[in-house]
Motif scaffolding. Structure first.
Motif, mmCIF file in Angstrom:
data_model
loop_
_atom_site.group_PDB
_atom_site.id
_atom_site.type_symbol
_atom_site.label_atom_id
_atom_site.label_comp_id
_atom_site.label_asym_id
_atom_site.label_seq_id
_atom_site.Cartn_x
_atom_site.Cartn_y
_atom_site.Cartn_z
ATOM 1 N N GLU A 92 2.873 -29.423 7.775
ATOM 2 C CA GLU A 92 2.972 -30.271 8.960
ATOM 3 C C GLU A 92 3.775 -31.543 8.729
ATOM 4 O O GLU A 92 3.992 -32.310 9.665
ATOM 5 N N THR A 192 4.973 -33.313 12.210
ATOM 6 C CA THR A 192 5.225 -32.032 12.880
ATOM 7 C C THR A 192 3.920 -31.224 12.923
ATOM 8 O O THR A 192 3.801 -30.155 12.318
ATOM 9 N N PRO A 193 2.882 -31.742 13.635
ATOM 10 C CA PRO A 193 1.569 -31.079 13.645
ATOM 11 C C PRO A 193 1.663 -29.674 14.241
ATOM 12 O O PRO A 193 2.473 -29.407 15.131
ATOM 13 N N MET A 194 0.820 -28.783 13.712
ATOM 14 C CA MET A 194 0.829 -27.382 14.124
ATOM 15 C C MET A 194 -0.581 -26.961 14.533
ATOM 16 O O MET A 194 -1.564 -27.290 13.857
ATOM 17 N N ASP A 195 -0.677 -26.217 15.623
ATOM 18 C CA ASP A 195 -1.972 -25.776 16.134
ATOM 19 C C ASP A 195 -2.748 -24.948 15.107
ATOM 20 O O ASP A 195 -3.981 -25.005 15.055
ATOM 21 N N VAL A 196 -2.024 -24.174 14.295
ATOM 22 C CA VAL A 196 -2.682 -23.282 13.354
ATOM 23 C C VAL A 196 -3.537 -24.045 12.346
ATOM 24 O O VAL A 196 -4.506 -23.507 11.798
ATOM 25 N N TYR A 197 -3.211 -25.319 12.105
ATOM 26 C CA TYR A 197 -3.961 -26.119 11.136
ATOM 27 C C TYR A 197 -4.898 -27.129 11.802
ATOM 28 O O TYR A 197 -5.612 -27.859 11.098
ATOM 29 N N ALA A 198 -4.891 -27.181 13.126
ATOM 30 C CA ALA A 198 -5.605 -28.254 13.823
ATOM 31 C C ALA A 198 -7.095 -28.289 13.493
ATOM 32 O O ALA A 198 -7.670 -29.356 13.224
ATOM 33 N N LYS A 199 -7.744 -27.132 13.507
ATOM 34 C CA LYS A 199 -9.193 -27.088 13.277
ATOM 35 C C LYS A 199 -9.533 -27.551 11.867
ATOM 36 O O LYS A 199 -10.410 -28.406 11.673
ATOM 37 N N ARG A 201 -7.659 -29.274 9.849
ATOM 38 C CA ARG A 201 -7.233 -30.664 9.675
ATOM 39 C C ARG A 201 -8.319 -31.611 10.151
ATOM 40 O O ARG A 201 -8.595 -32.643 9.525
#
Length: 271
Positions: A92, A192-199, A201
């Motif tokens: 990210e 560059t945040p990504m939804d796949v890592y949101a939880k 993170r």
């Protein structure tokens, strides 16, 4: 102006660990010059004299070191403390963001070291204490860039120490664990945040906040720095705080697979 006291230069000294280190060195009998990006509001406080310094600027580093040498004639101790943390998955963060972090945490240390070494070699004595971290020798999921910068400082310091020892200079490491400074509030966030890592993170962010809140007092780091600065026969590495010492021991003695499982468990990672 000269002083019979050892002359110590501490970067990132306006708050947190750096401030605790600066105050601790004053109490230990040093003449302390602390630095920060903007220190006009500090002037001289609690025995510490402050200078503006940006460790990402060659010109700023050269000017600050020259000012200390002009005023005091020498530098006996450099504490490289200035640094920034990061949070989020490695993927990210852009290369530019990681480069910016390394410019402070790694190249800032190199700039400061290169600036003071000629003076220390000429006087045939001096110590450089680099503030590393327990994540300089262990994984830190969702803090990969920060961990990488501290791993770099570990390798740089240990190698450099061998190069300069014959000139009367030592390069030493202080490795704090989680320290109650509020550093998590100032950590670089993924650009560059990504939804796949949101939880995951979010889980990591919560764990970091909890760890910092329960962390050691910055005085523990100050005590380790003072030991590194004053021990007659200094060690290469000083852990700061009981937790850091425990983690260091476990890293050395626990089998790799078991240590890996424990890292995943502590960080609440699946699989």
């Amino acid at each position: 102006m000269t002083s019979n006291k050892p002359i110590a230069l501490v970067t990132g000294a306006s708050a947190g660990i750096g401030n605790a280190v600066a105050l601790g060195l004053v109490k230990a009998g040093h003449e302390v010059i602390g630095t920060g990006r903007r220190t006009a509001h500090l002037a001289r406080r609690d025995g510490v004299t402050y200078l503006d310094l940006d460790v990402t600027s060659d010109e700023s580093v050269a000017a600050a070191v020259a000012q200390v040498i002009k005023r005091h004639g020498r530098i006996d101790l450099l504490v490289n403390n200035a640094g920034v943390a990061s949070a989020g998955a490695a993927e990210e963060s852009s290369v530019a963001q990681v480069q910016a972090l390394f410019d402070v945490n790694v190249f800032g240390v190199v700039r400061m070291t290169n600036a003071v070494l000629p003076h220390m070699r000429a006087q045939r004595r001096g110590r450089i204490v680099n503030i590393s971290s327990v994540v300089g020798f262990m994984p830190a999921p969702f803090m990969a860039s920060y961990a990488a910068s501290k791993h770099a400082i570990e390798g740089y310091s240990e190698s450099l120490d061998h190069e300069v020892r014959e000139h009367g200079v030592r390069v030493l490491l202080v490795e704090p664990g989680w320290t109650n400074t509020g550093i998590e509030a100032n950590s670089l966030r993924p650009d560059t945040p990504m939804d796949v890592y949101a939880k995951q993170r979010a889980v990591a962010d919560r764990l970091i906040v909890e760890a910092v809140k329960a962390g050691d007092d910055p005085v523990a780091v100050s005590q380790a720095v003072i030991a590194a600065a004053t021990d007659i026969k200094p060690k290469l590495r000083y852990t700061a705080g009981s937790r850091a010492g425990f983690v260091s021991t476990m890293r050395r003695v626990v089998p790799a697979r078991a240590f890996d499982r424990q890292i995943r468990k502590l960080n609440q990672l699946a699989g």
